[in-house]
Scaffold this active site. Sequence first.
Site, PDB file in Angstrom:
ATOM      1  N   ASN A 213       0.855  -1.197   0.000  1.00  0.00           N
ATOM      2  CA  ASN A 213       0.000   0.000   0.000  1.00  0.00           C
ATOM      3  C   ASN A 213       0.887   1.241   0.000  1.00  0.00           C
ATOM      4  OD1 ASN A 213       0.521   0.845   2.841  1.00  0.00           O
ATOM      5  ND2 ASN A 213      -0.386  -1.164   3.241  1.00  0.00           N
ATOM      6  N   CYS A 276       0.981   2.470  14.058  1.00  0.00           N
ATOM      7  CA  CYS A 276       0.852   3.444  12.974  1.00  0.00           C
ATOM      8  C   CYS A 276       0.958   2.760  11.606  1.00  0.00           C
ATOM      9  CB  CYS A 276       1.969   4.473  13.136  1.00  0.00           C
ATOM     10  SG  CYS A 276       1.625   6.007  12.324  1.00  0.00           S
ATOM     11  N   ALA A 277       1.384   1.514  11.588  1.00  0.00           N
ATOM     12  CA  ALA A 277       1.606   0.839  10.297  1.00  0.00           C
ATOM     13  C   ALA A 277       0.295   0.660   9.540  1.00  0.00           C
ATOM     14  CB  ALA A 277       2.248  -0.529  10.537  1.00  0.00           C
ATOM     15  N   LYS A 290       7.726 -18.611  -9.177  1.00  0.00           N
ATOM     16  CA  LYS A 290       7.199 -17.456  -9.911  1.00  0.00           C
ATOM     17  C   LYS A 290       6.021 -17.875 -10.795  1.00  0.00           C
ATOM     18  CE  LYS A 290       8.470 -13.874 -13.124  1.00  0.00           C
ATOM     19  NZ  LYS A 290       9.224 -13.668 -14.327  1.00  0.00           N
ATOM     20  N   ASP A 307      -4.828  -9.217  13.236  1.00  0.00           N
ATOM     21  CA  ASP A 307      -4.975  -7.795  13.576  1.00  0.00           C
ATOM     22  C   ASP A 307      -4.062  -7.531  14.773  1.00  0.00           C
ATOM     23  OD1 ASP A 307      -5.780  -5.273  14.619  1.00  0.00           O
ATOM     24  OD2 ASP A 307      -7.609  -5.447  13.428  1.00  0.00           O
ATOM     25  N   ILE A 308      -2.932  -6.892  14.511  1.00  0.00           N
ATOM     26  CA  ILE A 308      -1.883  -6.739  15.537  1.00  0.00           C
ATOM     27  C   ILE A 308      -2.389  -5.849  16.670  1.00  0.00           C
ATOM     28  CG2 ILE A 308       0.533  -6.119  15.935  1.00  0.00           C
ATOM     29  CD1 ILE A 308       0.905  -6.307  12.834  1.00  0.00           C
ATOM     30  N   PHE A 326      -4.309   3.835  14.888  1.00  0.00           N
ATOM     31  CA  PHE A 326      -4.658   4.818  13.861  1.00  0.00           C
ATOM     32  C   PHE A 326      -5.876   4.294  13.118  1.00  0.00           C
ATOM     33  CE2 PHE A 326      -1.661   8.340  13.122  1.00  0.00           C
ATOM     34  CZ  PHE A 326      -0.816   8.119  14.195  1.00  0.00           C
ATOM     35  N   LYS A 340     -14.130   1.773  15.538  1.00  0.00           N
ATOM     36  CA  LYS A 340     -12.886   1.004  15.436  1.00  0.00           C
ATOM     37  C   LYS A 340     -12.175   0.962  16.799  1.00  0.00           C
ATOM     38  CE  LYS A 340     -10.956   1.123  11.248  1.00  0.00           C
ATOM     39  NZ  LYS A 340     -10.238   1.682  10.087  1.00  0.00           N
ATOM     40  N   LYS A 344     -11.404  -2.553  18.475  1.00  0.00           N
ATOM     41  CA  LYS A 344     -10.011  -3.008  18.617  1.00  0.00           C
ATOM     42  C   LYS A 344      -9.512  -2.953  20.060  1.00  0.00           C
ATOM     43  CE  LYS A 344      -8.740  -2.322  13.898  1.00  0.00           C
ATOM     44  NZ  LYS A 344      -7.665  -2.779  13.037  1.00  0.00           N
TER      45      LYS A 344
END
Length: 400
Positions: A213, A276-277, A290, A307-308, A326, A340, A344
């Site tokens: 991303n 923050c990641a 491949k 989900d860390i 975040f 959220k 969380k």
Amino acid sequence: MADLSLAGKRVLLIISGGIAAYKALELIRLLRKAGVGVRAVLTRGGAEFVTPLSVQALCEDRVYTDLFSLTDESEMGHIQLSRSADLVVVAPASADLLARMAAGLADDLATTLLLATDKPVMVAPAMNVRMWHHPATIANLATLQSRGIAIVGPEAGGMACGEFGPGRLAEPDTILAAIRQRLGHAGALSGRHAVITSGPTHEAIDPVRYIANRSSGKQGHAIAQALAQAGARVTLITGPVALPEPPGVTCIPVESAAAMHAAVIAALPADIAVFCAAVADWRVVAADRKLKKSGAPPQLTLVETPDILSDIAHRAADRPALVIGFAAETENLVANATAKRARKGCDWIIANHVGAGSDVMGGDANEVVLINQDGATPWPRASKAAIAERLVSNIIKEMT
Ligand code: CTP
């Protein structure tokens, strides 16, 4: 609560050349009002824009302009001058002075002091927008930042030269706030361990391809740096980014969400955790060789990643005392982020718009809303460094 008073602190202020030099006079006035002792050094360029007399009148001390006036035994030596302050502030810092600092030159009083000092240094750049965007300036600032030099501003806006964009000296009260932060916070979090996640994750499709991303890691790295400057022991677990490691921080590079999760658990116990990641929500069931372009395009099977944030916030035994997440949202910012936070299980959530045109992902600025037990507080748009400072200020209030 941390002592944020500046009274009795000493600042060595270096004023270099540029139309913005007049703002240094207001900065001196604000510092003096806050009880800070100010010693000023005027470069030759700076003296073209403000007079030594006006600087001297505001500082209530003599102004230093020339290296050779310091060689006289009756004067203060340049080593002593460079170390007589709690903080060295360069405002405005011209592109030329920043370049000479990055190169380690010592060809006038200002650069000699900057090379000889053992005190923290803060620079407030001011220059034309094209100079600010020049690869040479970008490289010089990265060098200075990697040496632990704090950078305040610049701000974006109309410039004296008629152009528009970043390059304007930060307002004196913004510089004062950064000084307050730097001096008032020194050591406020010493003895605390902070774990930060930053950047994107890369999820392998096959040995040569991955899903990623647009996260640059700038916000997470700025938070890690600000926490370290406040005295915390910082473990920064970062996905692949093109940023220097913040000084004084233990950096653990990872690629995938699973690796980031394992690294966070291995870094516990911690007092503070900031997630923050931009963790990939799905990983690919990766091929071990491949994928070839033969026949129909391959079907990728996606599997949810751990989900860390949620895992750490729900831990019973070793949950950090303050868990901050975040929330990147493209719509219904406060409502989605509030939900959220509850889902969380984190204490605070920092919500930001990442929709088209927001320029947050990858950009240098951020506009966020802090959501905690007291509700939602919008913060004005600011540089990612300034958002990090403000967050650390709030963390200090919470933890001390
Ligand atoms: N996060 C995490 N691990 C994940 C996904 C997200 O630790 N696998 C953390 C992020 O670091 C951030 C917070 O959770 O602090 C919210 O991330 P965000 O992408 O906004 O939320 P998602 O859980 O992915 O929800 P959605 O994409 O549905 O909005």
